[in-house]
Design an enzyme around this catalytic site. Structure first.
Site, PDB file in Angstrom:
ATOM      1  CD1 TRP A 139      -3.433   0.220   0.741  1.00 21.71           C
ATOM      2  CD2 TRP A 139      -2.702  -1.891   0.740  1.00 21.71           C
ATOM      3  NE1 TRP A 139      -4.503  -0.595   0.460  1.00 21.71           N
ATOM      4  CE2 TRP A 139      -4.081  -1.893   0.449  1.00 21.71           C
ATOM      5  CE3 TRP A 139      -2.034  -3.109   0.777  1.00 21.71           C
ATOM      6  CZ2 TRP A 139      -4.801  -3.066   0.222  1.00 21.71           C
ATOM      7  CZ3 TRP A 139      -2.745  -4.275   0.548  1.00 21.71           C
ATOM      8  CH2 TRP A 139      -4.110  -4.254   0.280  1.00 21.71           C
ATOM      9  CG  ASP A 142     -10.001   3.328   2.982  1.00 24.27           C
ATOM     10  OD1 ASP A 142      -9.125   4.208   3.093  1.00 24.27           O
ATOM     11  OD2 ASP A 142      -9.770   2.197   2.535  1.00 24.27           O
ATOM     12  NE  ARG A 164     -12.974  -3.841   6.731  1.00 26.77           N
ATOM     13  CZ  ARG A 164     -11.842  -3.304   6.259  1.00 26.77           C
ATOM     14  NH1 ARG A 164     -10.900  -2.906   7.068  1.00 26.77           N
ATOM     15  NH2 ARG A 164     -11.677  -3.169   4.969  1.00 26.77           N
ATOM     16  CE1 TYR A 207     -10.352   0.627   7.330  1.00 23.26           C
ATOM     17  CE2 TYR A 207     -12.381   1.038   6.143  1.00 23.26           C
ATOM     18  CZ  TYR A 207     -11.038   0.745   6.151  1.00 23.26           C
ATOM     19  OH  TYR A 207     -10.419   0.547   4.964  1.00 23.26           O
ATOM     20  CD1 TRP A 208     -10.511   4.642   7.507  1.00 28.25           C
ATOM     21  CD2 TRP A 208      -9.546   6.303   8.636  1.00 28.25           C
ATOM     22  NE1 TRP A 208      -9.149   4.535   7.315  1.00 28.25           N
ATOM     23  CE2 TRP A 208      -8.542   5.552   7.999  1.00 28.25           C
ATOM     24  CE3 TRP A 208      -9.170   7.411   9.411  1.00 28.25           C
ATOM     25  CZ2 TRP A 208      -7.183   5.855   8.099  1.00 28.25           C
ATOM     26  CZ3 TRP A 208      -7.815   7.719   9.511  1.00 28.25           C
ATOM     27  CH2 TRP A 208      -6.847   6.947   8.853  1.00 28.25           C
ATOM     28  CD  GLU A 225      -6.817  -1.706   9.571  1.00 27.27           C
ATOM     29  OE1 GLU A 225      -7.423  -2.760   9.891  1.00 27.27           O
ATOM     30  OE2 GLU A 225      -6.919  -1.180   8.446  1.00 27.27           O
TER      31      GLU A 225
HETATM   32  C1  GLC Z   1      -7.162   0.792   4.909  1.00 27.04           C
HETATM   33  C2  GLC Z   1      -6.898   2.239   5.300  1.00 27.04           C
HETATM   34  C3  GLC Z   1      -5.849   2.829   4.366  1.00 27.04           C
HETATM   35  C4  GLC Z   1      -4.602   1.956   4.406  1.00 27.04           C
HETATM   36  C5  GLC Z   1      -4.923   0.485   4.124  1.00 27.04           C
HETATM   37  C6  GLC Z   1      -3.749  -0.434   4.361  1.00 27.04           C
HETATM   38  O1  GLC Z   1      -7.714   0.691   3.658  1.00 27.04           O
HETATM   39  O2  GLC Z   1      -8.075   2.987   5.270  1.00 27.04           O
HETATM   40  O3  GLC Z   1      -5.545   4.141   4.733  1.00 27.04           O
HETATM   41  O4  GLC Z   1      -3.672   2.420   3.495  1.00 27.04           O
HETATM   42  O5  GLC Z   1      -5.956   0.061   4.956  1.00 27.04           O
HETATM   43  O6  GLC Z   1      -3.277  -0.316   5.665  1.00 27.04           O
END
Ligand code: GLC
Length: 424
Positions: A36, A166, A199, A351-352, A395
């Site tokens: 990533w 995300d 999620r 998440y986020w 995470e």
């Molecule tokens: C999720 C996160 C993103 C990150 C990826 C890998 O998709 O939202 O920011 O790069 O995970 O860790």
């Protein structure tokens, strides 16, 4: 370091080594089995403390997969894995090694300068940084050409995944305009590795894929995607990262005698900083996103509007943001939550939409320190290390309870811990 922090350091190293695939590092086994983009750039910072050469390689590998138009993709699918969806066949990009077709926050310029500044092997660093300069520069140029066609000074994201945040509440309204019809049937993998309650929902996933299908049908031609996408949002956090990277790349280029690159990046940063001002919300004491389709600011006070302190925003703005973080800290046990805890849409485990992330903490405290907001910066670092002691290298974390969420044994979390401990 105390024996306690030494133990944490060793555990962080263990996570980084376990996820190291030689020339790139996976974010975590299972959930994210490829490379990533911004994960790698931030991970390189942690690696640089124990293996400088390896840290350079991490970023070089990513940039080796840059597209001819300058874009650096958000995922590079180096090796086959069934564990992740959407894989290369869904993206359908025509690249020698498969990649996704969208990008991610451009933190490479910042990371490369930091690697260079702290390098012990000066000669190798100069050589490797010099080779990366034109690549990072081309990526920056790409943003202003392809994601800012009317020359506003700020780049738009065309897919929530580009923001790196995300599933943020910031995208909800604009995302509602994205249809869900005609999405080919699919099986998600993320919910097999992580708790579905943490999620995105199925409706959101349909929209993520609808956008991918649209872009694919346009041949991933970035000259067309911006205007064709029903989702176009200007994220202050994303732009702050771009501005900081442009500023850092300019400084590095000057040091290496590449004055043209330096000039171009200084100009980008200056225009970006001036334009960021239009996203300031006095009411929220932070920046907000703008929906580029409607032209309206988005009423959603997220960490995306806190992150601009990472770039050289006016001191008063940075101080106001520091006060906002202090206000948030009255509501949560661990800072910095990814969304305003006074907003009823705050979801502590999803998440986020509230959880705390160490990478965000790292960039925010870095910016606050630069303007002398040391107490808030120290509070952020303390909170980050408490989360690790409490819950390991997750995470992300529930900011109310500290509960670990999402994937486990997470690379960039471990890399940030090394950064924090090395700076202590
Ligand atoms: C999720 C996160 C993103 C990150 C990826 C890998 O998709 O939202 O920011 O790069 O995970 O860790």
């Amino acid at each position: 370091m105390t024996p306690e922090t030494e133990k944490i350091y060793d555990r962080a190293l263990e996570v980084l080594r376990e996820n190291d695939r030689g020339s790139y590092t996976v974010p975590t086994k299972g959930l994210y089995p490829f490379q990533w983009n911004w994960d790698s750039c931030l991970t390189a910072l942690g690696q640089s403390h124990y293996d400088e050469a390896r840290a350079w390689t991490e970023i070089e590998t990513l940039l080796a997969h840059q597209w001819p138009d300058g874009m650096v993709p958000h995922i590079v699918f180096h090796a086959h894995s069934d564990g992740y969806f959407p894989g290369p066949d869904v993206w359908g990009t025509d690249r020698p090694v498969a990649t996704s077709g969208i990008t991610q926050p451009p933190v490479a310029g910042f990371a490369v300068r930091r690697l260079f500044d702290r390098a012990r092997d000066r000669e190798a660093a100069a050589q490797r940084a010099r080779a990366l300069l034109p690549r990072v520069d081309a990526w920056h140029r790409w943003f202003y050409e392809k994601r800012d066609p009317s020359g506003e000074g700020l780049a738009a994201i065309l897919h929530p995944w580009e923001s790196g945040r995300d599933n943020s509440i910031d995208w909800d309204e604009a995302f509602d305009r994205v249809p869900t019809d005609g999405v080919a049937p699919y099986v998600r993998r993320d919910t097999q590795h992580a708790d579905p309650a943490h999620r995105p929902t199925k409706a959101q996933y349909d929209r993520y894929l609808w956008l991918v299908q649209l872009f694919r049908s346009l041949g991933w031609d970035n000259a067309r995607l911006h205007d064709a996408s029903p989702f176009r949002v200007v994220d202050p956090g994303f732009n702050a990262i771009l501005i900081r990277s442009a500023t850092d790349l300019a400084a590095l280029a000057d040091e290496l005698g590449e004055h043209e690159i330096a000039e171009a990046n200084r100009a980008r940063a200056a225009r970006g900083l001036a334009a960021l001002e239009s996203l300031w919300s006095a009411r929220h004491g932070q920046y907000l996103c703008r929906d580029r389709v409607t032209g309206q600011l988005i009423e959603s006070a997220s960490i995306g509007g806190i992150l601009p302190v990472f770039s050289a925003v006016p001191r008063q703005r940075a101080q106001d943001v520091a006060r906002t973080i202090e206000r948030w800290a009255e509501r949560v046990r661990f800072i910095v939550p990814s969304h305003d805890p006074f907003d009823p849409r705050f979801e502590p485990k999803r998440y986020w939409r509230a959880p705390a992330w160490l990478v965000m903490n790292y960039m925010i405290q870095d910016g606050l320190r630069a303007v002398g907001e040391t107490a808030v910066a120290d509070h952020i670092v303390r909170s980050s290390l408490e989360l690790i002691t409490h819950s390991g290298f997750a995470e992300y974390y529930d900011p109310l309870t500290g509960e670990p969420c999402g994937g486990g044994r997470f690379t960039w979390t471990a890399a940030m811990v090394i950064e924090f401990l090395e700076a202590a």
